[in-house]
Design an enzyme around this catalytic site. Structure first.
Site, PDB file in Angstrom:
ATOM      1  CD  GLU A 177      39.432  49.832  30.657  1.00 19.25           C
ATOM      2  OE1 GLU A 177      39.098  50.929  30.138  1.00 19.25           O
ATOM      3  OE2 GLU A 177      39.874  49.734  31.811  1.00 19.25           O
TER       4      GLU A 177
ATOM      5  CB  CYS B 241      45.936  46.290  30.112  1.00 18.00           C
ATOM      6  SG  CYS B 241      46.288  45.159  31.456  1.00 18.00           S
TER       7      CYS B 241
ATOM      8  CG  HIS C 200      41.843  47.290  33.499  1.00 27.70           C
ATOM      9  ND1 HIS C 200      42.027  48.225  32.512  1.00 27.70           N
ATOM     10  CD2 HIS C 200      43.076  46.704  33.697  1.00 27.70           C
ATOM     11  CE1 HIS C 200      43.303  48.202  32.123  1.00 27.70           C
ATOM     12  NE2 HIS C 200      43.953  47.289  32.823  1.00 27.70           N
TER      13      HIS C 200
END
Ligand code: PCA
Length: 213
Positions: A79, A142, A166
């Site tokens: 991410e 998250c 992720h």
């Protein structure tokens, strides 16, 4: 001794397991000259960062890697950014739903990971691991954790690198979900150790830099 803090999440939203917990269990306790501290976090907006914070304070890790499940994604996602917004239909594990909820009224709209994403992707490609950069960590727990952790680390531990990864479903989770992507956890474990390698092992960093230039 240097420390690395790695987090997983408990199961949520009717799943019986979270692959990140299985990955966490199989990561080594020590890597290079660093000790690996492992923490499993609750999938609860108002508890998740509050659970992690004391571990950051106590261990002052050089690196924080947070993992979560991204249902339906086909690759391991690094991410890039967390945004200042909770907004999801899915309840957290205490039944909370958040809509258009700003995480930090005084915080920036978004905050970038401090992991060297390009270098990591170079290395994971060399190892033929299915890893890509993602530009959204969602707007559920998250993203909430990533946002709060990056902001906190930036302010209190500016030399600590931190980021969020992720993971897709593992095969056992999709037996009754036809046409849903999944990935064997060994790719996830290999990716996590590769990320640690890039950041903790100066030789690996040099190697990645050589590949890039
Ligand atoms: N995935 C969720 C929260 C916990 C997890 O493993 C998410 O992507 O927000």
């Amino acid at each position: 001794m240097k420390k690395v803090l790695i987090t997983a999440f408990e199961a949520f939203n009717d799943e019986v397991m979270n692959p990140t917990e299985a990955v966490l269990a199989e990561l080594p306790e020590f890597l290079f000259d660093a000790r690996v501290i492992k923490v499993t976090l609750p999938v609860v907006y108002d508890k998740v960062f509050e659970t992690l914070e004391p571990f950051i304070k106590k261990h002052e890790p050089k690196l924080i890697l947070m993992m979560g499940l991204a249902a339906g994604r086909s690759q391991i996602n690094l991410e890039r950014v967390a945004i200042n917004m909770n907004d999801a239909q899915t309840k957290d594990n205490l039944g909370n739903i958040k809509h258009f909820d700003i995480i930090d009224k005084n915080g920036p709209d978004g905050i970038f990971t401090t992991l060297p994403l390009e270098k990591i992707v170079m290395r994971t490609r060399k190892k033929k691991l299915p890893v890509t950069i993602s530009n959204t960590a969602g707007t559920y727990v998250c993203n909430h954790l990533m946002y709060k952790t990056l902001l906190y680390v930036k302010e209190h531990f500016p030399n600590t690198k931190a980021g969020f990864i992720h993971m897709p479903f593992v095969p056992e989770q999709v037996l009754d979900k036809p046409n849903t992507p999944c990935l064997d956890k060994r790719y996830m474990i290999d990716t996590m150790t590769t990320i640690m390698d890039v950041i903790l092992n100066p030789m690996a960093l040099e190697q990645a830099q050589r590949i890039m230039t």
